[in-house]
Design an enzyme around this catalytic site. Structure first.
Site, PDB file in Angstrom:
ATOM      1  N   ASP A 131       2.584  -3.775  -9.810  1.00  0.00           N
ATOM      2  CA  ASP A 131       2.433  -5.106 -10.391  1.00  0.00           C
ATOM      3  C   ASP A 131       2.876  -5.141 -11.844  1.00  0.00           C
ATOM      4  O   ASP A 131       3.560  -6.074 -12.279  1.00  0.00           O
ATOM      5  CB  ASP A 131       0.983  -5.567 -10.261  1.00  0.00           C
ATOM      6  CG  ASP A 131       0.572  -5.811  -8.824  1.00  0.00           C
ATOM      7  OD1 ASP A 131       1.442  -5.778  -7.942  1.00  0.00           O
ATOM      8  OD2 ASP A 131      -0.636  -6.025  -8.587  1.00  0.00           O
ATOM      9  N   HIS A 148       0.828  -1.213   0.000  1.00  0.00           N
ATOM     10  CA  HIS A 148       0.000   0.000   0.000  1.00  0.00           C
ATOM     11  C   HIS A 148       0.862   1.263   0.000  1.00  0.00           C
ATOM     12  O   HIS A 148       0.402   2.335   0.387  1.00  0.00           O
ATOM     13  CB  HIS A 148      -0.990   0.013   1.166  1.00  0.00           C
ATOM     14  CG  HIS A 148      -2.175  -0.877   0.925  1.00  0.00           C
ATOM     15  ND1 HIS A 148      -3.228  -0.498   0.126  1.00  0.00           N
ATOM     16  CD2 HIS A 148      -2.445  -2.128   1.353  1.00  0.00           C
ATOM     17  CE1 HIS A 148      -4.118  -1.477   0.091  1.00  0.00           C
ATOM     18  NE2 HIS A 148      -3.665  -2.486   0.818  1.00  0.00           N
ATOM     19  N   TYR A 161     -10.229  -1.870  -0.744  1.00  0.00           N
ATOM     20  CA  TYR A 161      -9.017  -1.299  -1.336  1.00  0.00           C
ATOM     21  C   TYR A 161      -9.260   0.155  -1.720  1.00  0.00           C
ATOM     22  O   TYR A 161      -8.443   1.037  -1.418  1.00  0.00           O
ATOM     23  CB  TYR A 161      -8.605  -2.119  -2.563  1.00  0.00           C
ATOM     24  CG  TYR A 161      -7.348  -1.630  -3.233  1.00  0.00           C
ATOM     25  CD1 TYR A 161      -6.109  -2.159  -2.897  1.00  0.00           C
ATOM     26  CD2 TYR A 161      -7.387  -0.641  -4.217  1.00  0.00           C
ATOM     27  CE1 TYR A 161      -4.947  -1.718  -3.511  1.00  0.00           C
ATOM     28  CE2 TYR A 161      -6.237  -0.189  -4.830  1.00  0.00           C
ATOM     29  CZ  TYR A 161      -5.023  -0.728  -4.481  1.00  0.00           C
ATOM     30  OH  TYR A 161      -3.878  -0.278  -5.083  1.00  0.00           O
TER      31      TYR A 161
END
Length: 375
Positions: free
Chosen positions: A168, A32, A218
């Site tokens: 990612d 995060h 999220y």
């Protein structure tokens, strides 16, 4: 001939023009922090997503997956708009949508994966990046990999509607074998960090609790971070330099907790990089456990199975562990000495069985190469 190539010929009655593969990732530490312009330290896995593809001249994008054989999609590339494609197909369709401005048109794609879905190992980014490489090669589009990572992120953000950071996609495209990727998500600068796990194993534990970035938690955490940054008058929480002063200015306890995690997590990334460069990987375990406690108590994104897995592993002698991914489901990583690996696995499995939970999955994480054409 590879099984995927044979399956493509059977599905489309012609051979593919190539096969491209992108890996999943484990984020060693830095959770995060990416959507706060912070620091992350992922490495690519040996497992990933493969895409066999061939160009089409009719402007049609046909998407098929060996893991979802009954859920193929056929859409026109010039008709793609955000929200027009749902489910797994939104990710490759979104990539075609963002690459449309670079001259990419129709294609037939067949997708295969040996990466657990919903385990927090970036299967969606692997799918995006394998698709991006395939479409760029088919249409002769020459883009630097950092730019391709940004386009893949845009596909996930704007087309699939998932507010992920850049980590990612960067991991899938930029990682190299035997190294982690130290990525500054604010500047985009990155460096390779050698990872030597001599006598150690980094064990991925799939808790079997499905993880999805599309879930509301999220987005709520990301919005809380943005609200805290606005109160503090900084562009992102990465810019917070004096943590005690910042915490004193935040009236909402929840915002104080979010800032506490993000700022200290960036410090843990820097400390972990130092330990790896000093060939002291065994000491990284303490960083992992501290990260997990912060994600559990300050950022509040852990889940019961993750907490049980970490606790059982530590009691069995693991050097450290933490949840990975966006939270609320997915996987845990545990660093353990090789001679304690079996004991750790058995302890986690027994803890799950005692609670009548589904048996966890185990995967030994090896720092592997990034995305590439394989056929």
């Amino acid at each position: 001939m590879s099984p995927l190539t044979s399956a493509f010929e059977e599905a489309y009655l012609r051979p593919p023009e190539g096969v491209w593969r992108a890996p999943g990732r484990v984020n060693l530490i830095g959770e995060h922090t990416d959507h706060n312009d912070g620091l992350v330290l992922p490495f690519a896995l040996a497992q990933g997503v493969s895409v066999a593809a061939a160009r089409r001249d009719d402007g049609v994008l046909e998407l098929r997956s060996l893991q979802a054989a009954a859920d193929g999609r056929v859409v026109r590339v010039d008709a793609l708009t955000p929200g027009a494609v749902d489910g797994w197909a939104a990710y490759p369709a979104g990539v075609a949508w963002v690459l449309r401005e670079h001259g990419v048109g129709g294609a037939s794609l067949l997708i295969d994966s040996d990466l657990p879905q919903g385990a927090g190992l970036a299967s969606s980014a692997a799918l995006e990046c394998a698709t991006a490489l395939a479409l760029c090669d088919l249409y002769g589009v020459d883009l630097e990999r950092p730019e391709l990572a940004r386009l893949a992120q845009r596909a996930e953000n704007d087309f699939a509607g998932v507010p992920c950071g850049i980590m990612d996609q960067s991991a899938a495209l930029l990682c190299t074998e035997g190294h982690a990727l130290m990525l500054d998500c604010g500047s985009g600068l990155s460096s390779r960090v050698p990872v030597t796990f001599d006598g150690l194993t980094l064990l991925v534990i799939d808790t079997r609790v499905a993880h999805t970035h599309g879930a509301g938690g999220y987005a709520v955490r990301r919005a809380e971070c943005e609200r805290a940054a606005a109160v503090l008058g900084v562009a992102s929480l990465r810019d917070v330099e004096d943590l005690p002063e910042a915490l004193g200015r935040l009236g909402e306890p929840v915002l104080r907790r979010r800032v506490q995690h993000v700022v200290t997590e960036n410090h843990r990334v820097e400390a972990t990089v130092g330990l790896l460069r000093a060939k002291a990987a065994a000491e990284v375990g303490g960083m992992l456990t501290a990260s997990h406690l912060s994600l559990r108590d300050q950022f509040e994104v852990s889940w019961p199975a993750a907490d049980v897995a970490v606790e059982a592993a530590l009691v069995a002698g693991a050097r450290g562990g933490r949840m990975v991914g966006g939270g609320f489901g997915g996987s845990v990583i545990v660093l353990t000495a090789d001679d304690r690996l079996e004991r750790v696995r058995d302890a986690v499995a027994a803890a799950f069985e005692a609670r009548r939970w589904a048996a966890p999955g185990f995967l030994e994480a090896v720092p592997s190469a990034g995305a590439a054409r394989v056929v």
